[in-house]
Design a protein around this motif. Sequence first.
Motif, PDB file in Angstrom:
ATOM      1  N   ALA A   1      -1.046   4.464   9.261  1.00  0.00           N
ATOM      2  CA  ALA A   1       0.112   4.185   8.408  1.00  0.00           C
ATOM      3  C   ALA A   1      -0.259   3.198   7.300  1.00  0.00           C
ATOM      4  O   ALA A   1       0.145   3.359   6.140  1.00  0.00           O
ATOM      5  N   THR A   2      -1.041   2.197   7.650  1.00  0.00           N
ATOM      6  CA  THR A   2      -1.452   1.184   6.668  1.00  0.00           C
ATOM      7  C   THR A   2      -2.328   1.803   5.584  1.00  0.00           C
ATOM      8  O   THR A   2      -2.116   1.569   4.387  1.00  0.00           O
ATOM      9  N   ARG A   3      -3.321   2.620   5.998  1.00  0.00           N
ATOM     10  CA  ARG A   3      -4.184   3.282   5.010  1.00  0.00           C
ATOM     11  C   ARG A   3      -3.370   4.222   4.118  1.00  0.00           C
ATOM     12  O   ARG A   3      -3.635   4.333   2.914  1.00  0.00           O
ATOM     13  N   ALA A   4      -2.367   4.893   4.694  1.00  0.00           N
ATOM     14  CA  ALA A   4      -1.532   5.811   3.921  1.00  0.00           C
ATOM     15  C   ALA A   4      -0.722   5.063   2.867  1.00  0.00           C
ATOM     16  O   ALA A   4      -0.613   5.490   1.713  1.00  0.00           O
ATOM     17  N   ILE A   5      -0.166   3.913   3.278  1.00  0.00           N
ATOM     18  CA  ILE A   5       0.623   3.104   2.340  1.00  0.00           C
ATOM     19  C   ILE A   5      -0.277   2.557   1.235  1.00  0.00           C
ATOM     20  O   ILE A   5       0.079   2.577   0.051  1.00  0.00           O
ATOM     21  N   GLU A   6      -1.450   2.077   1.633  1.00  0.00           N
ATOM     22  CA  GLU A   6      -2.397   1.538   0.647  1.00  0.00           C
ATOM     23  C   GLU A   6      -2.827   2.608  -0.356  1.00  0.00           C
ATOM     24  O   GLU A   6      -3.121   2.299  -1.514  1.00  0.00           O
ATOM     25  N   ALA A   7      -2.835   3.870   0.104  1.00  0.00           N
ATOM     26  CA  ALA A   7      -3.233   4.974  -0.779  1.00  0.00           C
ATOM     27  C   ALA A   7      -2.082   5.466  -1.648  1.00  0.00           C
ATOM     28  O   ALA A   7      -2.269   6.344  -2.488  1.00  0.00           O
ATOM     29  N   GLY A   8      -0.878   4.893  -1.418  1.00  0.00           N
ATOM     30  CA  GLY A   8       0.262   5.243  -2.255  1.00  0.00           C
ATOM     31  C   GLY A   8       1.181   6.311  -1.695  1.00  0.00           C
ATOM     32  O   GLY A   8       2.030   6.849  -2.410  1.00  0.00           O
ATOM     33  N   MET A   9       1.063   6.659  -0.413  1.00  0.00           N
ATOM     34  CA  MET A   9       1.945   7.660   0.174  1.00  0.00           C
ATOM     35  C   MET A   9       3.388   7.160   0.155  1.00  0.00           C
ATOM     36  O   MET A   9       3.658   6.002   0.474  1.00  0.00           O
ATOM     37  N   GLN A  10       4.326   8.016  -0.208  1.00  0.00           N
ATOM     38  CA  GLN A  10       5.727   7.648  -0.306  1.00  0.00           C
ATOM     39  C   GLN A  10       6.352   7.487   1.082  1.00  0.00           C
ATOM     40  O   GLN A  10       5.961   8.184   2.037  1.00  0.00           O
ATOM     41  N   PRO A  11       7.318   6.574   1.224  1.00  0.00           N
ATOM     42  CA  PRO A  11       7.929   6.291   2.541  1.00  0.00           C
ATOM     43  C   PRO A  11       8.484   7.531   3.239  1.00  0.00           C
ATOM     44  O   PRO A  11       8.264   7.712   4.433  1.00  0.00           O
ATOM     45  N   GLN A  12       9.189   8.385   2.511  1.00  0.00           N
ATOM     46  CA  GLN A  12       9.803   9.552   3.138  1.00  0.00           C
ATOM     47  C   GLN A  12       8.750  10.518   3.686  1.00  0.00           C
ATOM     48  O   GLN A  12       8.921  11.112   4.747  1.00  0.00           O
ATOM     49  N   THR A  13       7.647  10.645   2.951  1.00  0.00           N
ATOM     50  CA  THR A  13       6.553  11.514   3.407  1.00  0.00           C
ATOM     51  C   THR A  13       5.908  10.934   4.668  1.00  0.00           C
ATOM     52  O   THR A  13       5.659  11.653   5.642  1.00  0.00           O
ATOM     53  N   LEU A  14       5.641   9.624   4.642  1.00  0.00           N
ATOM     54  CA  LEU A  14       5.028   8.973   5.798  1.00  0.00           C
ATOM     55  C   LEU A  14       5.944   9.060   7.013  1.00  0.00           C
ATOM     56  O   LEU A  14       5.483   9.252   8.144  1.00  0.00           O
ATOM     57  N   LYS A  15       7.239   8.941   6.784  1.00  0.00           N
ATOM     58  CA  LYS A  15       8.225   9.035   7.875  1.00  0.00           C
ATOM     59  C   LYS A  15       8.102  10.359   8.621  1.00  0.00           C
ATOM     60  O   LYS A  15       8.086  10.403   9.854  1.00  0.00           O
ATOM     61  N   THR A  16       7.996  11.457   7.874  1.00  0.00           N
ATOM     62  CA  THR A  16       7.926  12.780   8.511  1.00  0.00           C
ATOM     63  C   THR A  16       6.594  12.986   9.233  1.00  0.00           C
ATOM     64  O   THR A  16       6.539  13.621  10.283  1.00  0.00           O
ATOM     65  N   ILE A  17       5.520  12.443   8.689  1.00  0.00           N
ATOM     66  CA  ILE A  17       4.209  12.600   9.327  1.00  0.00           C
ATOM     67  C   ILE A  17       4.134  11.796  10.623  1.00  0.00           C
ATOM     68  O   ILE A  17       3.611  12.255  11.636  1.00  0.00           O
ATOM     69  N   LEU A  18       4.687  10.583  10.593  1.00  0.00           N
ATOM     70  CA  LEU A  18       4.673   9.742  11.794  1.00  0.00           C
ATOM     71  C   LEU A  18       5.722  10.174  12.811  1.00  0.00           C
ATOM     72  O   LEU A  18       5.625   9.837  13.998  1.00  0.00           O
ATOM     73  N   GLY A  19       6.755  10.896  12.350  1.00  0.00           N
ATOM     74  CA  GLY A  19       7.815  11.314  13.265  1.00  0.00           C
ATOM     75  C   GLY A  19       8.777  10.206  13.590  1.00  0.00           C
ATOM     76  O   GLY A  19       9.358  10.167  14.685  1.00  0.00           O
ATOM     77  N   HIS A  20       8.969   9.278  12.635  1.00  0.00           N
ATOM     78  CA  HIS A  20       9.937   8.203  12.839  1.00  0.00           C
ATOM     79  C   HIS A  20      11.349   8.765  12.837  1.00  0.00           C
ATOM     80  O   HIS A  20      11.653   9.702  12.097  1.00  0.00           O
ATOM     81  N   SER A  21      12.236   8.172  13.646  1.00  0.00           N
ATOM     82  CA  SER A  21      13.618   8.642  13.711  1.00  0.00           C
ATOM     83  C   SER A  21      14.461   8.110  12.564  1.00  0.00           C
ATOM     84  O   SER A  21      15.527   8.641  12.278  1.00  0.00           O
ATOM     85  N   SER A  22      14.000   7.060  11.910  1.00  0.00           N
ATOM     86  CA  SER A  22      14.760   6.512  10.777  1.00  0.00           C
ATOM     87  C   SER A  22      13.793   5.988   9.714  1.00  0.00           C
ATOM     88  O   SER A  22      12.666   5.592  10.024  1.00  0.00           O
ATOM     89  N   LEU A  23      14.266   5.987   8.484  1.00  0.00           N
ATOM     90  CA  LEU A  23      13.433   5.502   7.386  1.00  0.00           C
ATOM     91  C   LEU A  23      13.179   4.006   7.511  1.00  0.00           C
ATOM     92  O   LEU A  23      12.145   3.497   7.063  1.00  0.00           O
TER      93      LEU A  23
END
Length: 370
Positions: A322-344
Amino acid sequence: MAEKKLPKGIRKNGNRYQGRIMFHGKNYSVTGATITETKKAMTDLKYRLEHGLFVEREKVTFDSWFKTWIKEYKQNDLKTGTLISYQNYYNFYIKEPLGKMPVSSIRGEHIQKLYNKLLDDDMALSSLKIISAVMNGCFQRALKNGLIERNPVKLAELPRKKQKTERRVLTLQEQELFSKYSQESYLHNLFALMLRTGMRSGEARGLKFSDIDSKNNVIHIRRTLKYETGRGFFEDAPKTSSSMRDIPATPEIMSIIEAQRKINREYSNVVSIDEYIFHLPEGTPISRERVQAEIDRILKKINETGSHVERFTSHCFRHTFATRAIEAGMQPQTLKTILGHSSLSMTMDLYSHVLPNTKAEEMQKVASIF
């Protein structure tokens, strides 16, 4: 205005109603939030008394009531993993201090004392909230069934939130060191996959070749692998409905899976699409404890060379991804779906952890506008 006349056997008791029944010369009572609810409880009580189904609440221990609550009210309502989790929390933390007490004798101060002790033992507030929720559900049903006059959990207060411990995330140097020294490990491909997808340990260990869509380069997360003493390994639904998800697979991720397929062919000439991608030579699933033992072994090897990497659990791979994804500029909503979080908000909590490290850079970008 005259107060409404109450039905026979029912009286007002604070904000609730109390219904009384005489049976074989002995008084019995129930409570309800409304007159209708109280009348229904009285009817149910009368039936139980007449058919020998009634057990005096003074004789019902919290332990026996918890077992009844689980079997009759929760067993068909909860996922297997959640049910086991409830029972484990009860057995480990609630049973000893409260189990032998009559359920009707447990008061708010008993619950408060339990909270305070667990907090003094450094229990995480998140775990304490689960324990509170389990007890609240159990006592709430006891209240509806007339075993208690009020729910003691509602009379206790959860301690204030403790300062969050910082998430363990591998630095780039630690990540490179671990990847280098894990090359010879039989779990190297598992570690590499988790680090590149953010999968939870149970999800990765429960992954099957049938979950890999090679045509569309997608990994389907459909289950999590769990273990229970006395039962062995079993498959459960993912943590939440949002955990049932598809993860795009990069060419590197697909090559990791194919590398593991080749290893499995060394175990057996035929690799079934329904077998776990990661398993022991004899086909046995890999336990969480084995994963941790292998991480510890690799860390020991690294530290013996003079480098130092602090101990971490397999969940650290998820935070690191998740940290590497954020550092690379991945958007929160995209990261949410990849991680399978229940809420943003859960995903944004990760952002608040990472962004302080880069806010100086971002401020420089803003400064260049003026």
